[in-house]
Design an enzyme around this catalytic site. Sequence first.
Site, PDB file in Angstrom:
ATOM      1  N   ASN A  30       1.020  -1.162  -0.125  1.00  0.00           N
ATOM      2  CA  ASN A  30       0.099  -0.134   0.203  1.00  0.00           C
ATOM      3  C   ASN A  30       0.756   1.368  -0.042  1.00  0.00           C
ATOM      4  OD1 ASN A  30       0.982  -0.232   2.728  1.00  0.00           O
ATOM      5  ND2 ASN A  30      -1.150  -0.036   3.668  1.00  0.00           N
ATOM      6  N   LYS A  31       2.179   1.028   0.036  1.00  0.00           N
ATOM      7  CA  LYS A  31       3.178   2.335   0.061  1.00  0.00           C
ATOM      8  C   LYS A  31       3.285   2.939  -1.402  1.00  0.00           C
ATOM      9  CE  LYS A  31       3.470   1.788   4.418  1.00  0.00           C
ATOM     10  NZ  LYS A  31       2.967   0.968   4.698  1.00  0.00           N
ATOM     11  N   HIS A  32       3.839   4.147  -1.625  1.00  0.00           N
ATOM     12  CA  HIS A  32       3.979   4.738  -3.011  1.00  0.00           C
ATOM     13  C   HIS A  32       4.827   3.908  -3.984  1.00  0.00           C
ATOM     14  CE1 HIS A  32       3.136   8.873  -0.999  1.00  0.00           C
ATOM     15  NE2 HIS A  32       1.939   7.926  -1.086  1.00  0.00           N
TER      16      HIS A  32
END
Length: 375
Positions: free
Chosen positions: A182-184
């Site tokens: 879910n991180k960039h």
Amino acid sequence: MDFIPVNEPLLDGNEKAYLNRCIDTGWISSEGPFVKEFEERFAAHVGRKYAIAVCNGTAALDTAVEALDIGPGDEVILPAFTIISCIAQIIRSGATPVLVDSDLQTWNMDVTQIESKITPRTKAIMVVHIYGLPVDMDPVLALAAKYGLKIIEDAAEVHGQTYHGKPCGSFGEISTFSFYPNKHITTGEGGMIATDCEALAEKCRSLRNLCFLPKKRFVHERLGWNFRMTNLQAALGLAQLERIDEFAARKRSMGKRYQELLKDLPGFQTPLAETPYATNIFWVYGLVLPEESTWTADQAMAWLADKGIGCRPFFYPMHLQPVFQNMGLFRGQSFPVAEHLAEKGFYIPSGLALREEQMQRVADQLLAFATEHLA
Ligand SMILES: Cc1ncc(COP(=O)(O)O)c(C=O)c1O
């Protein structure tokens, strides 16, 4: 009706090509060449001299705390409103975590509360940039200089974000990142430590690799962990890093789009788009129900799930965690803003693969919910 998941990553760059290269060459362990390349490029990206890849963001924090020799007798100041990863190694090391409440507007630690928590035992301040806006770093840096404290900067959620134009992840002694999907940018599971201090970098490299002595393998003068990142993960990371500017821009435009779609949403608090020091990068798009509403975040999320919208709750504050209460920690302490955010806050689908029509569906359902139950 398709369910809209809270997150889906974008993996349509060089990910497959680089992963194939790992398989074709047989380099799949942490010894493979992508690990070093990912570290070097990541360090350059955040403006640090050194970056050390590890197996997740929690491991990065554990390593950072250990590398700063935090232990019994030391106190570390950190926000109550964060993930357990921040506090775990502070407690395991025998040090004392000292919590501060959040700012109601930014949801980050309230930096005006830090100075009153500093004692002769304070060794470090752990700042955690939450949900897309950076912590107001200047006051924290000033306190660290005044009292001789270290700063650990948890930048897990803000790759590509800046504070007054300087990259998040370049502040203080040591910074940490997560590459959870879910991180960039993602490596499946993964994390990074960044620092400008050669000695700290060396210590972190050793700690992530079981503290094998360089000259005599299988001899150890300190206890470390196997927190190594594999070449497969680094291959993904490198492909993702190539697109970090595009991803950051996309996150910002998705956040702005939600702001437009939800501008007439009654009741809810929506994220702050701008502060004097940063433009929100909207890692996730958070919403907070009004204090006076009888609805909790859990109930609102269940209502939305029923309409096919995946959401996630905000963090649950550290002082209320059963694991710490059972240890006798934080007795009688209260952090009203953190408690309010935990009870009333949640975030809506915010992943990089989210499409315009999905955002519109999310917004329509939220407007229906708010009109029915909050207006
Ligand atoms: C602020 C923050 N710190 C640390 C972590 C831990 O990272 P990981 O899940 O990679 O262990 C997260 C995770 O999601 C996070 O949001």
